[in-house]
Design a protein around this motif. Sequence first.
Motif, PDB file in Angstrom:
ATOM      1  N   ASN A 166      47.988  34.999  31.353  1.00 52.55           N
ATOM      2  CA  ASN A 166      46.583  35.244  31.681  1.00 52.55           C
ATOM      3  C   ASN A 166      45.865  35.927  30.528  1.00 52.55           C
ATOM      4  O   ASN A 166      44.712  35.603  30.213  1.00 52.55           O
ATOM      5  N   ALA A 207      39.881  28.921  33.685  1.00 54.16           N
ATOM      6  CA  ALA A 207      40.894  29.268  34.690  1.00 54.16           C
ATOM      7  C   ALA A 207      41.605  28.038  35.256  1.00 54.16           C
ATOM      8  O   ALA A 207      42.827  28.035  35.426  1.00 54.16           O
ATOM      9  N   ARG A 209      44.015  26.610  32.832  1.00 54.63           N
ATOM     10  CA  ARG A 209      45.099  27.583  32.669  1.00 54.63           C
ATOM     11  C   ARG A 209      46.187  27.352  33.718  1.00 54.63           C
ATOM     12  O   ARG A 209      47.372  27.301  33.410  1.00 54.63           O
ATOM     13  N   PHE A 246      45.608  32.520  38.364  1.00 56.21           N
ATOM     14  CA  PHE A 246      44.747  32.194  37.221  1.00 56.21           C
ATOM     15  C   PHE A 246      43.312  31.947  37.671  1.00 56.21           C
ATOM     16  O   PHE A 246      42.569  31.252  37.006  1.00 56.21           O
TER      17      PHE A 246
END
Lengths: 241, 555
Positions: free
Chosen positions: A98, A108, A111, B307
């Motif tokens: 992160n 995000a 990710r 996340f």
Amino acid sequence: MIELRNVCKSYNKGLLRAVDDLTLAVPPGEIFGFLGPNGAGKTTTIKMIVGILAPDSGSIAIEGRDNRSEPLACKAVTAFVPDEPEIYERLTGLEYLNFIGDVYGVPAGLRAERAGRWLDKFELSAVAGDPIQTYSHGMRQKIVLSGALLVEPKVFVLDEPLTGLDPRSAHHLKEAMRGHCDRGGTLFFSTHVMEVAEKFCDRIAIIHKGRLIACGSLDELRRQAGESQSLENIFLELTEP
Amino acid sequence: MKRLKALLAAGLRQNFGLSLLKHKVLQGKKDLWLVLLAGIGFLSLLPVLVLYVRGLGLLFGILRAAGQETAMLTLAILVGQFFILVFGLFYVLSAFYFSRDLEFLVSLPARPFEVIGAKFGVILVNEYLTVLFVVVPVFVVYGVMAGKPLGYWPLAALVFLLLPVIPLALAGLLVMAMMRCVNVSRKKDFLILVGSLALLAAALFLQLGLAGTRSPEELVKFFSAADGLARLLGEKFPPCIWASRLLASGFSAPGLGYLALFAGGSVAVLLLLLLAAEKLFYRGLIGLSEMAVRRKKLSAAALASSFASGRTAWRAILRREWKLMNRTPIFLLNGILSVVLVPVMLFIMVRTSAGSSSMAILKILGSGNRLAEILFAAAFFVACGCLNGTASSTFSREGKTFWISKVIPVAPGRQVTGKFLHSYLIAGLGVLGGLLAVRLALGLGWKSILPAALLAFVAGVLLTATNMAVDLARPLLTWTNPMRAIKQNLNVVIAMAVDAGILYGFYHVSRLLRRVGFAGTGLIAVLFVILSLLAAASIFLLARFADKRYTTIET
């Protein structure tokens, strides 16, 4: 694309010349292997490429930008994996990923998808929530690699990335790197494993006592050194003390 | 014995970086400026030392008039040993159980007592440096002013050399016992933290509660005896009395008796430590790095939620700093704990009968002078918030992971924003702690507390940025034991000296402002404006300095 022009670096006020007038270019789409005996200047060169060390003279460009005058632009397109996975031991694997995602500005959604993929491939999904302190050396290496792969940069700079990796993870990494370069990315990596360099690299450079002593495809190196020699023999011959 | 000597020599070289310094200074002629800087750092302490010696001279005169001059020795030894015991707990914990050389040392064909003996020796040398400036001036002032014969001086040297042995060995015994118990659980970090706090609380209780409650008759009895005050001060920790009586009596029959008690006691406790090491050390150490882990595969949904949100770079760095500091017991204890410790100590001191006289003095100092109250309180709040190693070790704490900060695409000036906020949060916590202590223990009014807090919060910005700049100038990144990054880091000492200089400067600015006619609210307002301007400038300069300095730090 990585370009080094007349790069020099010395220690102890010039007494020890670690890198001596190094010039080379790694075009997009190429896997470039960087070989040399211990203390030849491989890690120093790599550290100069990623901005950890500053060259005494010469210039380094990443994707056409000088890494000293435009360091952030260069860093934004580069991911680096060091030879020793010294990372934040008190963070969990997920927190580390992160953090990397945050500082490289990886959205995000992307990710989660990328991290999930690489955690699975490297068999880290079960330990991603645990502190890195509890990881073995190989697992640490894999979480650093996952961080680098999470960024999906144009340029990968890996210092002996296969050390400590199990065969399956090494295979996944090599596959990923091949795919990356096939898509126009660049890979600059150092290794001591001759077989890997022989089978995996499009071009190979050998550095010895800070100087580039050979550079080219395996066939070109063979032609320089004499017919049908293995890379190991070429290496031993060129780097004889 | 040969192995112990070899381990000790290697430990000292590693701890003080002697080999590296020799290589850099003598061979590469590099970092010669560091030696000069250290020299200047020590020279900057000279004015403080002169003031301290003058104060000791005055104290000696007062005590001699009451026939209690030995109390000066007892007090110095007690204070020295108190600090060694309290802070020694963390030194010992870090060196015995958390230094990175342990895996290597354990694999050597060395007995546990040899490993512990060598590590104890290294800490001992560190402690000499810690108490040097506190104790030696007292011994010198006492020796000179009391006109002690030549025989006093070798005894004073001996007492100095033995001074840290008993408290440090006691700290070692307590820590080894604690670690032996902690190592049976999987939640080791948490237990280590709780155990350390419990040991610290016990040490504080022992020291601060030593006077207990006494009737006036008892106190008169103490003062009427020749060394009654010394006995009163050191009664809960007899080695202090043995040492001070040894120095006071010299090479007389009673003096030699105290020598036997003090030296014999030191050797006995040390032997006990080495003996305990054989039984407890490896049992507390082996498997310490094993931690409670989940080892449960994360579902896609759990991964996605992990996340879920992206952060700006400075927020990511602030979170990283916060987590790394709070999850490393040594950093947590030396950073956050020290900002909590000073207010707690003030509170306990004032609340115990031992501190009632100091409370009276503080009240007299402030009575009827609101400005003095505000300035004293502000200085105290700043000391609570900023005189710790959080900001002045912020870069050093990164250690070998500093390469990450060098390769990420975040400008050093922005990275520093996250680091600054982390250090400033802890400084703010200290200011709040100081505020509560002053309010609850001394009953200071809000009309004095609020302006003082305002000044302290602004001064905190200036000092935090200054402390960070000191660390940035010469970060210590090669440590193997986290204690070296924060507790044994010269940057922390230099930063404290600089902070003291800044506060001293502001003391003179206040005097100057009074001389030119400022008073009360006006003077506070001018100070606030000056501090605000300097604070803003310090943040700006720190960011610029980081942009320049990061490129030259080579890891």
